[in-house]
Design an enzyme around this catalytic site. Sequence first.
Site, mmCIF file in Angstrom:
data_model
loop_
_atom_site.group_PDB
_atom_site.id
_atom_site.type_symbol
_atom_site.label_atom_id
_atom_site.label_comp_id
_atom_site.label_asym_id
_atom_site.label_seq_id
_atom_site.Cartn_x
_atom_site.Cartn_y
_atom_site.Cartn_z
ATOM 1 N N ALA A 92 0.803 -1.226 0.000
ATOM 2 C CA ALA A 92 0.000 0.000 0.000
ATOM 3 C C ALA A 92 0.842 1.286 0.000
ATOM 4 O O ALA A 92 0.645 2.162 -0.858
ATOM 5 C CB ALA A 92 -0.989 -0.031 1.167
ATOM 6 N N GLN B 5 4.362 -13.527 -1.581
ATOM 7 C CA GLN B 5 5.186 -12.390 -1.153
ATOM 8 C C GLN B 5 5.999 -12.715 0.094
ATOM 9 O O GLN B 5 7.058 -12.125 0.311
ATOM 10 C CB GLN B 5 4.306 -11.152 -0.874
ATOM 11 C CG GLN B 5 3.641 -10.541 -2.090
ATOM 12 C CD GLN B 5 2.265 -11.120 -2.338
ATOM 13 O OE1 GLN B 5 1.945 -12.232 -1.928
ATOM 14 N NE2 GLN B 5 1.419 -10.371 -3.043
ATOM 15 N N ASP C 138 -3.988 -2.461 4.045
ATOM 16 C CA ASP C 138 -4.237 -1.745 2.793
ATOM 17 C C ASP C 138 -5.272 -0.650 2.984
ATOM 18 O O ASP C 138 -5.277 0.340 2.250
ATOM 19 C CB ASP C 138 -4.655 -2.714 1.694
ATOM 20 C CG ASP C 138 -3.462 -3.532 1.244
ATOM 21 O OD1 ASP C 138 -3.142 -4.527 1.928
ATOM 22 O OD2 ASP C 138 -2.814 -3.151 0.256
ATOM 23 N N ASN D 143 -6.514 -6.221 4.551
ATOM 24 C CA ASN D 143 -5.107 -6.536 4.280
ATOM 25 C C ASN D 143 -5.086 -7.810 3.446
ATOM 26 O O ASN D 143 -6.125 -8.414 3.171
ATOM 27 C CB ASN D 143 -4.334 -6.703 5.599
ATOM 28 C CG ASN D 143 -2.833 -6.805 5.377
ATOM 29 O OD1 ASN D 143 -2.251 -5.992 4.655
ATOM 30 N ND2 ASN D 143 -2.196 -7.796 5.970
#
Lengths: 342, 342
Positions: free
Chosen positions: A47, A193, A234, A244
């Site tokens: 973000a 990620q 986010d 999120n």
Amino acid sequence: MIQPVSWLEGTLELLDQTLLPQRELWLTLTRWEEVAEAIRRLAVRGAPAIGIAAAYALVLAVWTAEGEEDAGRKFAEAATGLAEARPTAVNLFWAIRRMEREWSAQAGQPLDTIPNALLAEARRIHAEDIEGNKRIGGHGSDLLPMGSSILTICNTGGLATGGYGTALGVVRAAWSAGRLEMAYLCETRPLLQGSRLNAWELMKEGIPFRILVDGAAGALLARGGVHAVLVGADRIAGNGDTANKIGTYTLGCVAARHEVPFYVVAPVSTIDREIEGGADIPIEERAHEEVLAPLGRPAAPEGSEAWNPAFDVTPAELISAIITERGVLRPPYERSIPAALA
Amino acid sequence: MIQPVSWLEGTLELLDQTLLPQRELWLTLTRWEEVAEAIRRLAVRGAPAIGIAAAYALVLAVWTAEGEEDAGRKFAEAATGLAEARPTAVNLFWAIRRMEREWSAQAGQPLDTIPNALLAEARRIHAEDIEGNKRIGGHGSDLLPMGSSILTICNTGGLATGGYGTALGVVRAAWSAGRLEMAYLCETRPLLQGSRLNAWELMKEGIPFRILVDGAAGALLARGGVHAVLVGADRIAGNGDTANKIGTYTLGCVAARHEVPFYVVAPVSTIDREIEGGADIPIEERAHEEVLAPLGRPAAPEGSEAWNPAFDVTPAELISAIITERGVLRPPYERSIPAALA
């Protein structure tokens, strides 16, 4: 320090995060449309980082404008186009609004000074993010006991921000302070990620970590010895509900059952007071392929369908605290959030 | 019907599940050691299926024995070697014990009748599993409301059993009975049995499904419209605590929070009364590579380490019922389990 986004003589240098950790490819972008595309395809993600990238993209939009009218048109076009790149992270819209305010403040100034004024604002956004992250890291580290092990999801490090990190910034700060023993990283399907980006960042700095599949979070907390769950955000609604990375809410359920503190770690630019509760946060659904073909390699039989929301919402009642650059916000968030933003 | 294991003229035919769904390769095994290796590397997996494979492997062990002494030595060797192939699923040990009883019953019989007697017992184990699964399917289907959507993890279908399935057998039965609307499949990292195997089975039969990443289970149940979570079991302790595929306990936490019924679906051969509670169930830890390199393709940077338990334990208090071929067991399991086994 890892800086995934940086300005270099009229171009934006951007580390293509889709290729990490196997390949460190830097993209040189000169048009705002290229930045929007990079945001869409997650070459830059996280973000705060997409907010910073969008700010620089607005500088690119006017950098080679010919005349005031052309600059105005291009700036407006870019602001609209960038805002459409991804729907959930509010920092994107927040950064665009800050740049729009700067644009308005420059009204009537000679055209040749405007791009530099915008660039200065983008650089401020960037520098403030790093500075804020470091304060966040300190606040978060102070919450952890000595010899802590933590569990985290997705990448919230230098790659996801201006260069330091939110949840992973707390890991960095706790490691520097000698408080951290082990960082457990959810691999974070579908785009991994955790194993691709968090592991890459922590390995560079020699911070000890272990990667687990997302489903193993329950078993890990049941085993004991994990002192906190740290997650990014986010978008945080006015009541503290937090969108999120998909999987975050599942961690929240598990942490609550084991009474492990569950901390949301984010700059205040992630708070969206216009949204009352999590149910109103728009959740991006992404391509089925991300689920059906991990790392691009088909797992499911052809013709299979997936359900692939990129984010989920963790209700405020599961969140022990929100760690921001302005301090640690505690429930009730209806009170602590407005106080922090005041 | 999918039969992952079948006996064919002195050989064991085995579908190599590591290659599905891209490739349907049948292995022809003639030595028990090959079966043990197939179990270890998950060419055959699923608690009931590995029990059945081990039973046939004990037939292979004596099939070409020369003399009584040779047969005795080979049978004992195979029983020990097969029991060491994997530690968690109790059906493996249960099937070996059944075959050992048959072996003892054959003491003093002429050598040329023994392999066929053992084969008959292995075939009984196999046939009883399929028969039992169908009864399980009926019991489970009856628990689901019309128009049900369910969530499941790992593969518990024909591939994991003699040919019908436990949790996925309930899906099959519910679909046949017109009660099922949608099966949501956790992809089930690290080895993706959900997207590789469940999807393959359901697609063959036209049963509607959607695949999701394991972390999305929370978001799915929060969205509503899921009527039950159905999971298999690798070992059920005397108090009802259940070891099953990693991620199952995490689902249990999420289901409890949303008050969605959480059903363990397994034949009574999965119950291990010698073990009082879940803490005593041995949990297999598998290679880091399974986590670090999805489908064999490296995700994490070289030198990363993983935490990779293959199973977790869901405590009995999270389990709404255990669905067996002998009926639906309800808490307190300390009472219903002995009653079912009596």
